[in-house]
Enzyme design. Structure first.
Site, PDB file in Angstrom:
ATOM      1  CB  CYS A   1      -0.882   0.049   1.246  1.00  0.00           C
ATOM      2  SG  CYS A   1      -1.723  -1.485   1.625  1.00  0.00           S
TER       3      CYS A   1
HETATM    4  N1  GLN Z   1      -1.015  -6.309   4.585  1.00  0.00           N
HETATM    5  C1  GLN Z   1      -1.885  -5.161   4.584  1.00  0.00           C
HETATM    6  C2  GLN Z   1      -3.217  -5.453   3.952  1.00  0.00           C
HETATM    7  O1  GLN Z   1      -3.430  -6.449   3.336  1.00  0.00           O
HETATM    8  C3  GLN Z   1      -1.204  -3.980   3.933  1.00  0.00           C
HETATM    9  C4  GLN Z   1      -0.998  -4.208   2.501  1.00  0.00           C
HETATM   10  C5  GLN Z   1       0.048  -3.393   1.847  1.00  0.00           C
HETATM   11  O2  GLN Z   1       0.806  -2.620   2.401  1.00  0.00           O
HETATM   12  N2  GLN Z   1       0.120  -3.637   0.581  1.00  0.00           N
HETATM   13  O3  GLN Z   1      -4.088  -4.647   4.066  1.00  0.00           O
END
Ligand code: GLN
Length: 252
Positions: A2
């Site tokens: 994210c």
């Molecule tokens: N693991 C977290 C989620 O699935 C954050 C994902 C990310 O940083 N891509 O929401």
């Protein structure tokens, strides 16, 4: 992984940070530059949190849809100004649900929180850590995701009176110990300060005399961005910030 950002300074529209900036979260949702092999785009939801008045609790808007598909958010974001904003776009980790409640920001009172990264070995690696939380906090997790659990850990330590820098450092240390190899870029604001960790993922900061912006990726090509070294914690206020080293013991 994210992408997220937090801003403090003179009131700006949500859209100036999220939609209009040349490399704002809209662009980072479909063409991020520095994902470090953690996914390719950020299309699994988004969210933005802000403060409708200086002393008010945070308000947020979240969605499970891609940022670029939400015309109602775009209209609202152009008409909403705040002197503090935290926003994120999500790329769901494999095995985690794509739902509105799994999108950042996670919120409580004036707190807004986001996680960019992944907890390795989820959920078993952190089950013991989760077991230290009140049962009600676990029942009421926003979503069955690593980020929602990290927020529950942070919120619990904040409600115990921990200072935000120590809380983030402590949670990173505890999770990195229980789940080695995790990526733990945490971002927290109360509308007055910003606290952020860089733990195996990108983070940059830009200040002007009266503002500060902390973001996974610079949102424009101005040369005033400073990368945050890995395994460091940023403590920021409008106009200035400091960077402390993070350690496995959680003492910044
Ligand atoms: N693991 C977290 C989620 O699935 C954050 C994902 C990310 O940083 N891509 O929401």
């Amino acid at each position: 992984m994210c992408r997220h950002l937090a801003y403090l300074g003179p009131p700006v529209t949500l859209s100036s940070l999220v939609l209009e900036a040349p490399h704002g979260l809209l662009r980072q949702s479909y063409a991020p530059l520095d994902m470090r092999a953690g996914g390719t785009i950020n299309a699994d939801g988004f969210g933005a949190g802000w403060y409708p008045a200086p002393e008010a609790d945070a308000v947020r808007y979240r969605s499970a849809a891609p940022l670029w598909s939400d015309a109602s958010f775009a209209a609202m974001a152009g008409a909403t100004r705040s002197s503090a904003v935290l926003a994120a776009v999500r790329s769901a980790t494999v095995g985690m649900p794509v739902t509105e409640t799994a999108a950042a920001p996670f919120a409580h009172g004036r707190w807004l929180f986001s996680h960019n990264g992944v907890v390795r070995g989820w959920p078993h690696s952190v089950a013991e850590l989760a077991g230290g939380l009140p049962v009600a906090d676990l029942i009421m997790l926003d979503a069955p995701t690593d980020s929602a659990l990290l927020w529950a850990l942070v919120r619990h330590r904040l409600s115990d009176g921990g200072d935000p820098a120590g809380v983030l450092a402590g949670v990173v240390a505890a999770v990195a110990t229980a789940a080695p190899g995790s990526r733990l870029n945490l971002l927290l604001t109360d509308g007055r300060g910003i606290w952020a960790t860089a733990w195996d993922h990108a983070l940059s900061v830009r200040t002007t005399p009266d503002s500060v912006l902390v973001a996974s990726e610079p949102i424009d090509s101005l040369s005033t961005w400073n990368p945050v070294p890995d395994r460091h914690l940023v403590v920021a206020r409008p106009g200035h910030y400091r960077v402390d080293e993070l350690t496995m013991t959680g003492v910044p």
